[in-house]
Write an enzyme that holds these catalytic residues in place. Structure first.
Site, PDB file in Angstrom:
ATOM      1  N   GLU A 245      -3.425 -15.912 -45.840  1.00 19.13           N
ATOM      2  CA  GLU A 245      -2.284 -16.751 -45.516  1.00 19.13           C
ATOM      3  C   GLU A 245      -2.529 -17.404 -44.166  1.00 19.13           C
ATOM      4  O   GLU A 245      -2.319 -16.820 -43.129  1.00 19.13           O
ATOM      5  CB  GLU A 245      -1.010 -15.896 -45.481  1.00 19.13           C
ATOM      6  CG  GLU A 245       0.283 -16.705 -45.566  1.00 19.13           C
ATOM      7  CD  GLU A 245       0.636 -17.368 -44.272  1.00 19.13           C
ATOM      8  OE1 GLU A 245       0.583 -18.607 -44.230  1.00 19.13           O
ATOM      9  OE2 GLU A 245       0.945 -16.672 -43.312  1.00 19.13           O
ATOM     10  N   ASN A 375      -1.871 -12.227 -24.946  1.00 24.74           N
ATOM     11  CA  ASN A 375      -3.057 -12.961 -24.491  1.00 24.74           C
ATOM     12  C   ASN A 375      -4.060 -12.044 -23.803  1.00 24.74           C
ATOM     13  O   ASN A 375      -5.270 -12.271 -23.866  1.00 24.74           O
ATOM     14  CB  ASN A 375      -2.635 -14.092 -23.556  1.00 24.74           C
ATOM     15  CG  ASN A 375      -1.984 -15.244 -24.308  1.00 24.74           C
ATOM     16  OD1 ASN A 375      -1.814 -15.179 -25.530  1.00 24.74           O
ATOM     17  ND2 ASN A 375      -1.626 -16.286 -23.592  1.00 24.74           N
TER      18      ASN A 375
END
Length: 392
Positions: A245, A375
């Site tokens: 996906e 991050n």
């Protein structure tokens, strides 16, 4: 790497724009992945059904379930990108990810039951992965599912569940073998969110909205037939579905909309008796941000090209996500700085700029640096997995 104009995708973009103009689905006034208003859900279910029936979504599904014979590899990413540009919604919740798990790992009975209902908009799904102590380190999840005859009994807690308050079904991960190694002993389930013992509690966020939820599972019974894939094989189910996906905002289409808003803001906000945009330093900063937005788009396109040509590596997706999230945050921070003292105003204040859009976007911008792997974690992934550097 091949970065060329594609007529097929250009025609697809035009189809999406025409459909949005025709239907005019309910719009989300805020930026980011936000929960819709309850009153909009019936129209959004119909909009989801229309996107599927028009052959815009689900194109890489098996043909017998509505997929296309030979879809363009970037078809759904292009559709998602164009929806973002138009400010139009995609399907509410995590139905596309759940469908990917069912297609790649589910039984024939599960496909026959769930896939048509996802296409029709009847089923809204949420993703029940993250926990208070298992976010970026998903394999550390503690929610337990123990076998009891023809059922599994589930106890645990999930958090940061987007659209959990609207979901009919949940794509759930639970530990079925507590003695197995960390990435083993996990099973994926399709959970009916109306089952006794499921409690959804919306979280009030810093933005003042409730897009995320806590979900408590207290003695929840799930029929064994709703396990997706093999018992204790949930990690494989999850990683396979995430790879399958791939429809995402891709090149950061939302950044271009924010840039347009920024230019308008700079032309409206006064500075030294004239519009801020007339000052060289403001124009230079906007020019810098514009260049970074275009670089982000090219980096994303480069990753797509490398993937399509079999030359990609583990760093491509993390780099793209880090770049997008940090440019997004910097852009909204500058929009707030431009407003000076007026930046403390909020939605509803008659003197707030852009009806408080910037304040909401600034607060929400931090979420993108965390969601999908922080991050910091992604930088470690790049260093260790892509570059082969030692753990330090």
């Amino acid at each position: 790497m091949q970065l060329t104009q594609d007529r097929e995708l250009d025609a697809l973009r035009a189809r999406v724009r025409d459909l949005v103009a025709e239907v005019d689905p309910p719009r989300q006034p805020r930026t980011g992945v936000r929960a819709p208003e309850p009153d909009d859900l019936p129209a959004l279910r119909k909009w989801t059904a229309r996107l599927f029936s028009e052959g815009l979504l689900g194109v890489n599904w098996p043909v017998e379930y509505g997929g296309l014979e030979q879809p363009h590899p970037l078809h759904e990413k292009t559709v998602t990108d164009e929806l973002v540009r138009a400010g139009a919604p995609g399907p509410v919740g995590g139905a596309l990810l759940a469908a990917a798990a069912i297609i790649t790992s589910g039984t024939a009975a599960q496909k026959d039951h769930f896939l048509p209902r996802i296409r029709s908009g009847e089923h809204i799904w949420c993703q029940l992965f993250s926990e208070p102590d298992a976010g970026s380190d998903l394999a550390g999840l503690r929610t337990r599912a123990r076998r009891d005859g023809d059922d599994f009994i589930v106890d645990g807690q999930k958090v940061w569940t987007t659209n959990g308050q609207h979901a009919d079904w949940g794509y759930l991960l639970a530990r079925t073998d507590p003695d197995a190694p960390k990435h083993a002993g996990i099973t994926a389930f399709a959970l009916d969110m109306r089952t006794h013992g499921v409690t959804v509690r919306p979280l009030r966020e810093i933005t003042g909205t409730s897009d995320f939820n806590e979900v408590f599972l207290d003695g929840v019974r799930i029929p064994a037939g709703r396990a997706i894939g093999g018992v204790n094989d949930g990690w494989t189910v999850t990683t396979t579905s995430l790879a399958y996906e791939r429809s995402s905002a891709g090149g950061g289409a939302s950044l271009f909309g924010a840039l347009s808003r920024l230019a308008h803001l700079a032309a409206t906000v006064p500075r030294g008796g004239r519009p801020a945009i007339e000052h060289a330093d403001i124009r230079q900063q906007i020019g810098k941000l514009t260049a970074e937005v275009h670089v982000n788009k090219l980096v994303s396109a480069m990753g797509d090209s490398r993937s399509l040509h079999g030359t990609g590596d583990l760093a491509d997706a993390p780099i793209s996500k880090i770049l997008f999230s940090e440019i997004n945050l910097a852009l909204h921070e500058f929009g707030m700085e431009l407003q000076g003292h007026d930046g403390i105003r909020i939605e509803g204040d008659p003197e707030v700029y852009d009806n408080g859009w910037w304040q909401d976007a600034f607060l929400y911008g931090r979420a993108f640096t965390i969601a999908g792997g922080t991050n910091e974690v992604l930088r470690n992934l790049i260093a260790e997995k892509a570059l082969g550097l030692p753990r330090g």
